[in-house]
Write a protein that holds these residues in place. Structure first.
Motif, PDB file in Angstrom:
ATOM      1  N   ALA A 148     -39.319  46.308  10.849  1.00 45.04           N
ATOM      2  CA  ALA A 148     -39.381  45.179  11.818  1.00 45.04           C
ATOM      3  C   ALA A 148     -39.572  43.885  11.515  1.00 45.04           C
ATOM      4  N   VAL A 149     -40.009  43.657  10.209  1.00 46.69           N
ATOM      5  CA  VAL A 149     -40.128  42.440   9.690  1.00 46.69           C
ATOM      6  C   VAL A 149     -38.617  42.030   9.263  1.00 46.69           C
ATOM      7  N   ALA A 150     -38.093  42.718   8.689  1.00 51.39           N
ATOM      8  CA  ALA A 150     -36.507  42.786   8.298  1.00 51.39           C
ATOM      9  C   ALA A 150     -35.679  42.472   9.307  1.00 51.39           C
ATOM     10  N   GLU A 151     -35.897  42.987  10.353  1.00 56.25           N
ATOM     11  CA  GLU A 151     -35.350  42.835  11.879  1.00 56.25           C
ATOM     12  C   GLU A 151     -35.413  41.471  12.146  1.00 56.25           C
ATOM     13  N   ILE A 152     -36.607  41.077  12.291  1.00 54.31           N
ATOM     14  CA  ILE A 152     -37.147  39.804  12.684  1.00 54.31           C
ATOM     15  C   ILE A 152     -36.391  38.635  11.791  1.00 54.31           C
ATOM     16  N   SER A 153     -36.528  38.900  10.523  1.00 57.35           N
ATOM     17  CA  SER A 153     -35.889  37.983   9.573  1.00 57.35           C
ATOM     18  C   SER A 153     -34.273  37.780   9.948  1.00 57.35           C
ATOM     19  N   ARG A 154     -33.631  38.913  10.103  1.00 53.40           N
ATOM     20  CA  ARG A 154     -32.341  38.678  10.329  1.00 53.40           C
ATOM     21  C   ARG A 154     -32.066  38.198  11.575  1.00 53.40           C
ATOM     22  N   SER A 155     -32.782  38.370  12.656  1.00 51.57           N
ATOM     23  CA  SER A 155     -32.639  37.553  13.862  1.00 51.57           C
ATOM     24  C   SER A 155     -32.817  36.198  13.626  1.00 51.57           C
ATOM     25  N   ILE A 156     -33.946  35.920  13.096  1.00 53.23           N
ATOM     26  CA  ILE A 156     -33.940  34.310  12.641  1.00 53.23           C
ATOM     27  C   ILE A 156     -32.910  33.699  11.947  1.00 53.23           C
ATOM     28  N   GLU A 157     -32.268  34.325  10.874  1.00 51.04           N
ATOM     29  CA  GLU A 157     -31.168  33.841  10.234  1.00 51.04           C
ATOM     30  C   GLU A 157     -29.997  33.924  10.980  1.00 51.04           C
ATOM     31  N   ASP A 158     -29.820  34.764  11.896  1.00 55.24           N
ATOM     32  CA  ASP A 158     -28.513  34.738  12.974  1.00 55.24           C
ATOM     33  C   ASP A 158     -28.954  33.300  13.839  1.00 55.24           C
ATOM     34  N   LEU A 159     -30.046  33.265  14.310  1.00 53.55           N
ATOM     35  CA  LEU A 159     -30.304  31.802  15.268  1.00 53.55           C
ATOM     36  C   LEU A 159     -30.235  30.676  14.499  1.00 53.55           C
ATOM     37  N   GLN A 160     -30.453  30.512  12.999  1.00 50.95           N
ATOM     38  CA  GLN A 160     -30.524  29.303  12.346  1.00 50.95           C
ATOM     39  C   GLN A 160     -28.948  29.131  12.129  1.00 50.95           C
ATOM     40  N   ASN A 161     -28.175  30.210  11.863  1.00 50.77           N
ATOM     41  CA  ASN A 161     -26.850  30.209  11.611  1.00 50.77           C
ATOM     42  C   ASN A 161     -26.074  29.468  12.951  1.00 50.77           C
TER      43      ASN A 161
END
Length: 130
Positions: free
Chosen positions: A110-123
């Motif tokens: 879940a943490v990895a998925e949230i981190s991936r989502s945050i990176e996508d939003l930042q990009n």
């Protein structure tokens, strides 16, 4: 007290002691330990331990099965119940550990998925600003 009266009393005491020892069974069945192990395994299964740590969950189930065989023997003795208690305690611990590992793995995913989502939003924000 006269010595001739002590001898019958001694035999009566010895006979009663022998009778009590002969009637003594293996002690109480380890039912509470059995229930704890079963509950721990059920909780581990509910926490998806079968998916994340199947080996440890299988070990717990095998120990539970071995303990049941000892408990259900036609004429169990105290050593059988002692061994069954030991196996049930190990089964409960194994199941709890399998459940905890499954929960940890799910949390890490879940943490990895949230981190991936945050990176996508930042990009996406960076691309929108350019």
């Amino acid at each position: 007290m006269k010595p001739h009266k002590l001898i019958p009393r001694t035999f009566v005491i010895l006979a009663l002691t022998s009778g009590l020892m002969a009637c003594a069974g293996p002690g109480p069945k380890p039912t509470s330990e059995l229930q704890l192990a079963q509950t721990s395994i059920q909780q581990a299964e509910a926490n998806d331990a079968r998916q994340f740590d199947p080996v440890l969950l299988n070990q717990a189930q095998n120990k539970l099965a071995d303990a049941r065989e000892l408990i259900d023997k036609p004429d169990p003795d105290e050593e059988d119940y002692t061994e069954a208690r030991r196996l049930l305690e190990q089964a409960a611990v194994d199941a709890q550990l399998a459940g905890a590992r499954a929960e940890t793995e799910k949390a890490q995913r879940a943490v990895a998925e949230i981190s991936r989502s945050i990176e996508d939003l930042q990009n996406q924000l960076e691309m929108d600003q350019q």
